[in-house]
Design a protein around this motif. Sequence first.
Motif, mmCIF file in Angstrom:
data_model
loop_
_atom_site.group_PDB
_atom_site.id
_atom_site.type_symbol
_atom_site.label_atom_id
_atom_site.label_comp_id
_atom_site.label_asym_id
_atom_site.label_seq_id
_atom_site.Cartn_x
_atom_site.Cartn_y
_atom_site.Cartn_z
ATOM 1 N N LYS A 173 0.722 -1.055 -0.260
ATOM 2 C CA LYS A 173 -0.087 0.117 -0.236
ATOM 3 C C LYS A 173 1.343 1.321 0.189
ATOM 4 O O LYS A 173 0.556 2.551 -0.731
ATOM 5 C CB LYS A 173 -0.942 0.353 1.192
ATOM 6 C CG LYS A 173 -1.842 -1.250 1.036
ATOM 7 C CD LYS A 173 -2.834 -0.831 2.052
ATOM 8 C CE LYS A 173 -3.914 -2.057 1.903
ATOM 9 N NZ LYS A 173 -4.523 -2.046 3.408
ATOM 10 N N ARG A 174 1.910 0.898 0.353
ATOM 11 C CA ARG A 174 2.742 2.632 0.370
ATOM 12 C C ARG A 174 3.897 3.144 -0.224
ATOM 13 O O ARG A 174 3.515 3.614 -0.755
ATOM 14 C CB ARG A 174 4.163 2.341 1.104
ATOM 15 C CG ARG A 174 4.889 3.107 1.418
ATOM 16 C CD ARG A 174 6.253 3.109 2.554
ATOM 17 N NE ARG A 174 5.518 3.105 3.912
ATOM 18 C CZ ARG A 174 5.337 4.531 5.014
ATOM 19 N NH1 ARG A 174 5.595 5.364 4.300
ATOM 20 N NH2 ARG A 174 4.565 4.196 6.018
ATOM 21 N N LYS A 190 -6.566 3.865 4.769
ATOM 22 C CA LYS A 190 -8.283 3.394 3.891
ATOM 23 C C LYS A 190 -7.896 4.085 2.127
ATOM 24 O O LYS A 190 -9.000 3.384 1.645
ATOM 25 C CB LYS A 190 -8.450 3.767 5.063
ATOM 26 C CG LYS A 190 -8.779 3.674 6.102
ATOM 27 C CD LYS A 190 -9.128 2.125 6.060
ATOM 28 C CE LYS A 190 -9.299 1.715 7.967
ATOM 29 N NZ LYS A 190 -9.421 0.229 7.944
ATOM 30 N N THR A 191 -7.548 4.828 1.484
ATOM 31 C CA THR A 191 -7.479 5.594 1.093
ATOM 32 C C THR A 191 -7.466 4.315 0.370
ATOM 33 O O THR A 191 -8.366 4.212 -1.371
ATOM 34 C CB THR A 191 -7.207 6.375 0.921
ATOM 35 O OG1 THR A 191 -6.803 7.486 1.283
ATOM 36 C CG2 THR A 191 -6.505 6.990 -0.474
ATOM 37 N N VAL A 192 -6.325 3.378 -0.275
ATOM 38 C CA VAL A 192 -6.030 2.516 -0.855
ATOM 39 C C VAL A 192 -7.218 1.288 -0.509
ATOM 40 O O VAL A 192 -7.878 1.258 -1.756
ATOM 41 C CB VAL A 192 -4.753 1.683 -0.493
ATOM 42 C CG1 VAL A 192 -4.436 0.541 -1.623
ATOM 43 C CG2 VAL A 192 -3.424 2.429 -1.074
ATOM 44 N N ASP A 193 -7.298 1.107 -0.315
ATOM 45 C CA ASP A 193 -8.515 -0.148 0.372
ATOM 46 C C ASP A 193 -9.713 0.478 -0.348
ATOM 47 O O ASP A 193 -10.370 -0.795 -1.114
ATOM 48 C CB ASP A 193 -9.313 -0.638 2.201
ATOM 49 C CG ASP A 193 -7.618 -0.780 2.858
ATOM 50 O OD1 ASP A 193 -6.823 -1.029 1.988
ATOM 51 O OD2 ASP A 193 -7.381 -0.397 3.688
#
Length: 230
Positions: A173-174, A190-193
């Motif tokens: 995710k990073r 959470k933005t990625v999720d």
Amino acid sequence: MVHLLMVEDDPTIRTPLLRALRERGHAVAAAHTAMGGLQTALDERPDLVVLDLGLPDLDGIELLRMLRAVSAVPVIIATARDDEAEIVRGLDAGADDYVVKPFTAAQLDARIRAVMRRGTNSREPAAATVVGELRIDPGTREASLAGTVLDLTPREFDLLHHLAGRAGQVVSKRELLTEVWRVPYGSADKTVDVHLSWLRRKLGESAQEPRYLHTVRGVGVRLAAPTDHV
């Protein structure tokens, strides 16, 4: 149409330039502070940035270095600083061109077109990526599944394109935040999720029953064709 970002704190310069560049067919966003310019560049991903150096919150060279840490967007410095050492410093920091005030909108427009031509000539058309029945074409910015074009937002396309470029590999995710959202630091997982959830829905799958997008808990996500997943 070229999408420009102008970072200029002086409204007597900014307002007429915005009007003149828009009359010449450009789409132009504006910011009057360095941090506002950085945020707009990250959010809107302009084709080119016109950057003043004498900004109220941060020197323009520092903003240029911050931009260069996360983006290759072309930058034209437009400033009253005309000494040779300052020009060299700006170009060494990553600027593509340097124009000294006062200048006309026509002169700036010519510089913009020249910088954009150099960028276009240096890039070869990117080939489409195919993963199973999924096809991602960066040239047209279209993605299709089994021949049906997917209705993706620009961010969803960028996310899918990045994962397709690393097909079969687990992407953290990073890395997605850095490469897709252009966020130099932070941990807004959470933005990625949320975007992965939207993308799964458009691919006709879920986290519980994945076909292309496979979550590796605590590590990241992997894009793979259904037959590649074991």
